[in-house]
Design a protein around this motif. Structure first.
Motif, PDB file in Angstrom:
ATOM      1  N   ALA A 125     -35.781  77.862 105.489  1.00 16.42           N
ATOM      2  CA  ALA A 125     -35.292  78.167 106.846  1.00 16.42           C
ATOM      3  C   ALA A 125     -35.339  76.954 107.767  1.00 16.42           C
ATOM      4  O   ALA A 125     -35.098  77.071 108.963  1.00 16.42           O
ATOM      5  CB  ALA A 125     -36.111  79.312 107.436  1.00 16.42           C
ATOM      6  N   ALA A 126     -35.654  75.795 107.209  1.00 18.87           N
ATOM      7  CA  ALA A 126     -35.726  74.598 108.056  1.00 18.87           C
ATOM      8  C   ALA A 126     -34.346  74.288 108.633  1.00 18.87           C
ATOM      9  O   ALA A 126     -33.365  74.223 107.896  1.00 18.87           O
ATOM     10  CB  ALA A 126     -36.245  73.410 107.250  1.00 18.87           C
ATOM     11  N   ASP A 136     -39.120  74.319 103.000  1.00 22.67           N
ATOM     12  CA  ASP A 136     -38.879  75.537 103.796  1.00 22.67           C
ATOM     13  C   ASP A 136     -37.380  75.838 103.851  1.00 22.67           C
ATOM     14  O   ASP A 136     -36.618  75.126 104.500  1.00 22.67           O
ATOM     15  CB  ASP A 136     -39.439  75.313 105.211  1.00 22.67           C
ATOM     16  CG  ASP A 136     -39.129  76.463 106.164  1.00 22.67           C
ATOM     17  OD1 ASP A 136     -38.612  77.506 105.710  1.00 22.67           O
ATOM     18  OD2 ASP A 136     -39.407  76.308 107.374  1.00 22.67           O
ATOM     19  N   LEU A 157     -40.437  64.954  94.016  1.00 21.57           N
ATOM     20  CA  LEU A 157     -39.075  64.446  93.841  1.00 21.57           C
ATOM     21  C   LEU A 157     -39.003  62.919  93.966  1.00 21.57           C
ATOM     22  O   LEU A 157     -38.242  62.263  93.250  1.00 21.57           O
ATOM     23  CB  LEU A 157     -38.155  65.101  94.880  1.00 21.57           C
ATOM     24  CG  LEU A 157     -36.670  64.828  94.723  1.00 21.57           C
ATOM     25  CD1 LEU A 157     -36.131  65.473  93.449  1.00 21.57           C
ATOM     26  CD2 LEU A 157     -35.892  65.336  95.936  1.00 21.57           C
ATOM     27  N   VAL A 183     -34.353  67.174 102.021  1.00 23.29           N
ATOM     28  CA  VAL A 183     -35.364  67.658 101.077  1.00 23.29           C
ATOM     29  C   VAL A 183     -36.446  68.336 101.916  1.00 23.29           C
ATOM     30  O   VAL A 183     -37.115  67.691 102.720  1.00 23.29           O
ATOM     31  CB  VAL A 183     -35.975  66.480 100.281  1.00 23.29           C
ATOM     32  CG1 VAL A 183     -37.017  66.985  99.293  1.00 23.29           C
ATOM     33  CG2 VAL A 183     -34.883  65.683  99.573  1.00 23.29           C
ATOM     34  N   TYR A 188     -25.982  68.358 101.726  1.00 20.52           N
ATOM     35  CA  TYR A 188     -26.668  68.725 100.494  1.00 20.52           C
ATOM     36  C   TYR A 188     -28.126  68.985 100.827  1.00 20.52           C
ATOM     37  O   TYR A 188     -28.698  68.298 101.685  1.00 20.52           O
ATOM     38  CB  TYR A 188     -26.598  67.594  99.464  1.00 20.52           C
ATOM     39  CG  TYR A 188     -25.182  67.255  99.057  1.00 20.52           C
ATOM     40  CD1 TYR A 188     -24.537  67.979  98.048  1.00 20.52           C
ATOM     41  CD2 TYR A 188     -24.494  66.234  99.690  1.00 20.52           C
ATOM     42  CE1 TYR A 188     -23.241  67.690  97.680  1.00 20.52           C
ATOM     43  CE2 TYR A 188     -23.178  65.930  99.329  1.00 20.52           C
ATOM     44  CZ  TYR A 188     -22.555  66.661  98.331  1.00 20.52           C
ATOM     45  OH  TYR A 188     -21.277  66.381  97.984  1.00 20.52           O
ATOM     46  N   GLY A 189     -28.703  69.975 100.156  1.00 20.50           N
ATOM     47  CA  GLY A 189     -30.102  70.260 100.422  1.00 20.50           C
ATOM     48  C   GLY A 189     -30.832  70.639  99.166  1.00 20.50           C
ATOM     49  O   GLY A 189     -30.219  71.081  98.187  1.00 20.50           O
ATOM     50  N   THR A 190     -32.144  70.441  99.194  1.00 21.46           N
ATOM     51  CA  THR A 190     -32.961  70.938  98.097  1.00 21.46           C
ATOM     52  C   THR A 190     -34.322  71.358  98.636  1.00 21.46           C
ATOM     53  O   THR A 190     -34.841  70.735  99.565  1.00 21.46           O
ATOM     54  CB  THR A 190     -33.142  69.893  96.964  1.00 21.46           C
ATOM     55  OG1 THR A 190     -34.109  70.391  96.035  1.00 21.46           O
ATOM     56  CG2 THR A 190     -33.602  68.552  97.494  1.00 21.46           C
ATOM     57  N   GLU A 191     -34.841  72.441  98.021  1.00 16.44           N
ATOM     58  CA  GLU A 191     -36.158  72.927  98.425  1.00 16.44           C
ATOM     59  C   GLU A 191     -37.270  72.279  97.614  1.00 16.44           C
ATOM     60  O   GLU A 191     -38.407  72.755  97.617  1.00 16.44           O
ATOM     61  CB  GLU A 191     -36.217  74.452  98.275  1.00 16.44           C
ATOM     62  CG  GLU A 191     -35.400  75.179  99.316  1.00 16.44           C
ATOM     63  CD  GLU A 191     -35.329  76.674  99.022  1.00 16.44           C
ATOM     64  OE1 GLU A 191     -36.342  77.255  98.611  1.00 16.44           O
ATOM     65  OE2 GLU A 191     -34.234  77.255  99.209  1.00 16.44           O
ATOM     66  N   PHE A 230     -31.312  72.051 107.266  1.00 14.66           N
ATOM     67  CA  PHE A 230     -30.283  72.475 106.314  1.00 14.66           C
ATOM     68  C   PHE A 230     -28.973  72.853 107.022  1.00 14.66           C
ATOM     69  O   PHE A 230     -27.938  73.002 106.394  1.00 14.66           O
ATOM     70  CB  PHE A 230     -30.785  73.627 105.433  1.00 14.66           C
ATOM     71  CG  PHE A 230     -31.848  73.209 104.452  1.00 14.66           C
ATOM     72  CD1 PHE A 230     -31.642  72.125 103.621  1.00 14.66           C
ATOM     73  CD2 PHE A 230     -33.050  73.886 104.380  1.00 14.66           C
ATOM     74  CE1 PHE A 230     -32.623  71.711 102.715  1.00 14.66           C
ATOM     75  CE2 PHE A 230     -34.037  73.493 103.481  1.00 14.66           C
ATOM     76  CZ  PHE A 230     -33.828  72.399 102.645  1.00 14.66           C
TER      77      PHE A 230
END
Ligand SMILES: Cc1cc2nc3c(=O)[nH]c(=O)nc-3n(C[C@H](O)[C@H](O)[C@H](O)COP(=O)(O)OP(=O)(O)OC[C@H]3O[C@@H](n4cnc5c(N)ncnc54)[C@H](O)[C@@H]3O)c2cc1C
Ligand SMILES: Nc1ncnc2c1ncn2[C@@H]1O[C@H](COP(=O)(O)O)[C@@H](O)[C@H]1O
Lengths: 324, 255
Positions: free
Chosen positions: A292-293, A290, A310, A287, A301-304, A296
């Motif tokens: 561009a972190a 960014d 959240l 989570v 799994y990812g979320t901005e 990721f």
């Protein structure tokens, strides 16, 4: 200059560092281009057994009771002598607590170029190219390996440790330890790791917090989630340095290595020093606001989403589902 | 005790980093520089040493946007002397082998007992400055430190190894140390104190010796990795994202 590639076999209290395997794998790529041998350099006392299983063509061993524990001055002086007499094409070290300072001091003392943070080496157009990783993993830099004896410091992530292992034992050649005066730096004692209430290396679920958690009072929220999941809380270095969690809960290069079933990274950028400690987790959920972190890159799994928005939702839903 | 602290400014990684038209360097137009985090710790450690055993803290930095702010902040925290090196910029540094020679020339005049550097910055390409500087000055070096004590000319440091293991080492002075973490978190500073320091503290400018750039790394290209290609991105409202995460956890048999 010879075509051989030297690899410093980093060991501490009887264990070879994984970066040594990675360095051996990288050295093999260079040696195939130069036509030289991969030479493991083993400095210590009664440690020849550590050479077993390393993918080197031969091992140069210097055995000295004074080198039983890492001593910066003595190691640097000894290796400087060795490099001077053997003039290898390259000498590889891990970019670690031990390797980085030896590499830097050797380079300074002998006036040799140094290529730092080397992530990958490859052959290209008769050249050896090095890709270094900088800016917390956000930028890669490609350069040509300088055409003289060069010191290289390696970071993990590019070459596989398994490629640095071998079934066949390399021949060991013992060379005498040079005379050495009083070192300017002396080991007094080891200080054992703090034993925390929880052992994050044994947990199935880890909720990791990074600087994105922003305030100390928000740590409780993450703790609540970890509890609801039946897991534990861990953190990146800045959180530990702030004193928000005990150092036994730090993940990464200077902290612990963890391999949980699920690693939920909240507000962690994914700097290489952090990733080193958690890249083998089975499932990584990140989570981070960014896109561009670098986290990721290792995440499944990812979320901005904003973690502070959240978290309450997640806590409610996890509690409703009930940990099993 | 004469303590010098080197402070470097580095690109803020929270901002987007762009590569310039040459393809070999960061585009400096929009680059936001911030203090290298471990340098904040190096300064804190120096101030703690001064408070415990007396002495002088001199802060040395290169020039560039933000260098003044860093120096004044260091003064407000209790540093005694501020030096800015003219002719060396953070945006276009000549490589650490060169910098080691340049900094050594300035530091020699200060006759320091201790030189504290941050253990590493995220953008060096030819190793950390600390070890190179130590060799240049003929001093011993130890890095990855999370504690420094000095007593009767003896300096004891705590060197970190992976996994939380540490080693206490004794180092002869003068020495160069690479600080990873100070014994206490860096102190907080009110803006008003910095403003006050801007009025009272003086920055001494030193012209850097013409850098000899032998040994500087030759960059062929710089690129940004494709981030997140492997990750499945969860989008939507927060409650939807939360619901998906709960599903994933259930699939893993954890809920
Ligand atoms: C020699 C050395 C050894 C080190 N060893 C370690 C180590 O063992 N372990 C370690 O972790 N680090 C280590 N570090 C530090 C490392 O380089 C990084 O500085 C550190 O990992 C960054 O921590 P972070 O991700 O929490 O913070 P940052 O890099 O500041 O990242 C914070 C992230 O949070 C995100 N964010 C901010 N707000 C929100 C929000 N509201 N919601 C969601 N996301 C948000 C930001 O986009 C950012 O990506 C070491 C450094 C050095 C020099
Ligand atoms: N240009 C610079 N100006 C001041 N200090 C520097 C500079 N470059 C490096 N340093 C110091 O050396 C440390 C290591 O940085 P680096 O060599 O970039 O890894 C930093 O934390 C600073 O203390």
């Amino acid at each position: 200059m010879s075509d051989d590639i030297h690899v410093f076999i980093e060991h501490l209290r009887g264990e070879v560092a994984e970066i040594t395997l990675i360095s051996l794998a990288a050295a093999r790529v260079i040696a195939e281009q130069t036509g030289g041998e991969v030479v493991g350099v083993l400095l210590g006392h009664d440690v020849q057994g550590l050479a077993a299983g390393l993918a080197a063509d031969r091992i140069l061993s210097i055995d000295d009771p004074a080198a039983g524990d890492y001593s910066p001055d003595l190691y640097i002086a000894t290796l400087a002598g060795l490099i001077d007499s053997q003039t290898p094409r390259a000498v590889l070290f891990g970019d670690t607590s031990m390797g980085a300072e030896i590499a830097g001091c050797l380079s300074g003392r002998l006036g040799l170029p140094l290529v730092g943070r080397c992530h990958t080496v490859r052959a290209a157009d008769d050249q050896i190219r090095v890709v270094s990783q900088i800016c917390g993993g956000k930028i890669f830099v490609e350069s040509a390996l300088p055409e003289s004896t060069v010191v290289v410091s390696m970071v993990p992530g590019g070459h596989r440790p398994d490629d640095g292992r071998s079934e066949t034992a390399a021949p060991i050649e013992t060379i005498p330890a040079p005379a050495f005066g009083e070192p300017r730096v002396a080991l007094k004692r080891y200080v054992e790791p703090e034993i925390g209430e929880i052992d994050i290396t044994k947990e199935d679920v880890l909720v990791a917090i990074g600087r994105g958690i922003q305030l100390e009072e928000n740590v409780e929220l993450a703790e609540e989630l970890a509890q609801a999941l039946g897991g534990a809380l861990c953190a990146s270095r800045p959180i530990i340095d702030q004193g928000w969690l005990p150092s036994s809960q730090m993940v990464g290069k200077s902290g612990k290595r963890v391999e949980p079933k699920v690693y939920l990274a909240l507000g962690v950028s994914g700097a290489p020093e952090h990733v080193e400690g958690m890249a083998s987790s089975a499932t990584v959920i990140a989570v981070n606001t960014d896109p561009a972190a670098p986290i990721f890159d290792v995440a499944h799994y990812g979320t901005e989403a904003d973690l502070l928005d959240l978290l309450p939702e997640l806590i409610d839903k996890v509690k409703a589902a009930g940990a099993g | 005790m004469n303590i010098a602290v080197l402070i470097k400014l580095v690109p803020d990684l929270v901002e987007e980093l762009e590569i310039d038209a040459t393809g070999t360097a960061l585009d400096t137009t929009w680059l936001r520089l911030i203090i290298n985090e471990v340098d904040e710790h190096a300064l804190e450690q120096a101030l703690l040493l001064k408070e415990r055993g007396g002495g002088d803290v001199t802060v040395v930095t290169a020039e560039g946007d933000g260098a003044e702010d860093v120096l004044y902040a260091a003064a407000a925290k209790g540093s005694d002397r501020l030096i800015r090196l003219r002719g060396i910029s953070f945006e276009d540094a000549p490589g650490n082998h060169t910098l080691a020679r340049v900094f050594a020339a300035v530091l020699r005049d200060l006759e320091p007992d201790l030189v504290l550097t941050g253990v590493q910055a995220h953008n060096d390409l030819d190793g950390s400055l600390g070890p190179l500087l130590a060799e240049e000055m003929g001093m011993p070096y130890v890095g990855y430190l999370s504690g420094v004590q000095t007593e009767d000319g003896v300096c004891r440091v705590m060197k970190e190894y992976p996994g939380g293991l540490a080693a206490e080492m004794e180092i002869a002075l003068p020495a160069v140390l690479g600080i990873q973490a100070s014994e206490e978190p860096p102190r907080y500073l009110a803006i008003s104190r910095i403003r006050q320091a801007m009025k009272t503290a003086t920055i001494v400018d030193r012209e850097a010796e013409q850098p000899d750039t032998t040994g500087a790394p030759g960059v062929i290209s710089m690129f940004t990795p494709e981030v997140g290609e492997a990750a499945t991105m969860l989008t939507g409202a927060d409650d939807e994202v939360a619901a998906r995460i709960v599903e994933i956890l259930s699939e893993q048999g954890l809920l």
